[in-house]
Design a protein around this motif. Structure first.
Motif, PDB file in Angstrom:
ATOM      1  N   UNK A 177      -2.000 -19.319   5.044  1.00 38.72           N
ATOM      2  CA  UNK A 177      -0.679 -19.125   5.664  1.00 38.72           C
ATOM      3  C   UNK A 177       0.295 -18.469   4.697  1.00 38.72           C
ATOM      4  N   UNK A 178       0.243 -18.902   3.444  1.00 35.64           N
ATOM      5  CA  UNK A 178       1.132 -18.325   2.431  1.00 35.64           C
ATOM      6  C   UNK A 178       0.845 -16.837   2.249  1.00 35.64           C
ATOM      7  N   UNK A 179      -0.472 -16.494   2.196  1.00 40.36           N
ATOM      8  CA  UNK A 179      -0.845 -15.095   2.025  1.00 40.36           C
ATOM      9  C   UNK A 179      -0.411 -14.270   3.229  1.00 40.36           C
ATOM     10  N   UNK A 180      -0.582 -14.797   4.457  1.00 41.64           N
ATOM     11  CA  UNK A 180      -0.175 -14.070   5.663  1.00 41.64           C
ATOM     12  C   UNK A 180       1.339 -13.875   5.710  1.00 41.64           C
ATOM     13  N   UNK A 188       5.143  -6.065   5.006  1.00 44.32           N
ATOM     14  CA  UNK A 188       5.110  -5.130   6.125  1.00 44.32           C
ATOM     15  C   UNK A 188       6.512  -4.889   6.698  1.00 44.32           C
ATOM     16  N   UNK A 189       7.303  -5.967   6.753  1.00 44.96           N
ATOM     17  CA  UNK A 189       8.665  -5.816   7.275  1.00 44.96           C
ATOM     18  C   UNK A 189       9.507  -4.953   6.340  1.00 44.96           C
ATOM     19  N   UNK A 221       1.093  -2.349  14.526  1.00 45.97           N
ATOM     20  CA  UNK A 221       0.279  -2.133  13.328  1.00 45.97           C
ATOM     21  C   UNK A 221       0.155  -3.414  12.495  1.00 45.97           C
ATOM     22  N   UNK A 222       1.208  -4.249  12.570  1.00 48.11           N
ATOM     23  CA  UNK A 222       1.116  -5.535  11.883  1.00 48.11           C
ATOM     24  C   UNK A 222      -0.007  -6.379  12.481  1.00 48.11           C
TER      25      UNK A 222
END
Length: 273
Positions: free
Chosen positions: A14-17, A24-25, A33-34
């Protein structure tokens, strides 16, 4: 403990995501694309987990195969010791016990092999008059050491057969030369050559060299006798011609005129006198 580790794995994921989402933002990646990139991450993690599962399954198969092999070894040991067979489970302590029994069996086999090879090596060293193989007799040898020992035994065996064949050939020629020279063995070495066979005679490099030297000396002596006999024969022929010796008398001495043994040489010399 497994629940704690599972929770930590989920937290790390979860932390990595979340970190990826923030990146990405910041760089302006559109939502669609995200989602695609999130699917790539998911597939990558899934592939990694599947690869790890496959590796662990292979490890499990190898472990089971090792257990079966150890079990067979253990049953063989139990049969030799006349004790009931060992019941096998997949518990770690049982696997360790199986491995221990298998190692004991392997140690015993290696020491038996070492003893047998050492006896062969000693016999070969006695015949070839060479130093024994340098290996500790009371230490369990490695497989490589045993293989090297076997190669040495094979090499020494081939060398023994080669030297024995050479000894037989040299002995035959030496005896023939001695017979031609009417010569009996005089030294202890010469008696060993004539009386002993390839099994009793020490087939060292030095002895083979001495054999060759003895044969060369006998051949030189034989050649020298032949030269002397030839010279004496010519003188006898001249003497017969001068004295007009009859053919009958010549024929009576003919055996001495065609042979070059020592006794014939002496006979021709006496005839001249």
């Amino acid at each position: 403990l497994r629940r704690v580790l599972a929770a930590e794995c989920v937290a790390c994921l979860n932390k990595a995501l979340c970190h990826l989402k923030d990146i990405w933002e910041e760089i302006g990646i559109p939502e669609d694309q995200r989602l695609q990139r999130t699917h790539v991450v998911k597939n990558h993690i899934k592939g990694l987990l599947e690869m790890m599962i496959t590796e662990e399954e292979n490890l499990k198969k190898r472990l089971k195969s090792s257990i079966e092999t150890c079990h067979k070894e253990l049953n063989a040991v139990c049969k030799e010791l006349q004790i009931p067979p060992f019941e096998v489970s997949c518990k770690q302590q049982d696997i360790s016990l199986l491995v221990e029994y298998a190692m004991i069996k392997q140690k015993s086999q290696r020491m038996q092999d070492l003893k047998a090879l050492t006896l062969q090596d000693q016999d070969l060293c006695d015949v070839l008059c060479t130093d024994p193989y340098s290996i500790a007799p009371d230490v369990v040898p490695s497989l490589d050491q045993l293989d090297n020992f076997r190669h040495r035994i094979a090499s020494l065996t081939a060398e023994k057969e080669r030297r024995r064949a050479e000894f037989v050939s040299l002995k035959k020629h030496i005896i023939l030369c001695m017979e031609d020279l009417d010569q009996l063995p005089e030294t202890s070495f010469e008696r060993d050559v004539v009386l002993k066979d390839g099994k009793a005679f020490c087939l060292s490099h030095e002895n083979i060299t001495s054999l060759k030297l003895l044969l060369r000396q006998l051949e030189d002596q034989k050649a020298e006798n032949e030269v002397q006999c030839t010279a004496y024969r010519k003188e006898v022929q001249k003497l017969w011609e001068r004295l007009q010796v009859s053919q009958e008398q010549r024929d009576a001495f003919s055996d001495h005129m065609v042979m070059s043994k020592k006794r014939n040489l002496e006979a021709v010399r006496r005839h001249l006198l």
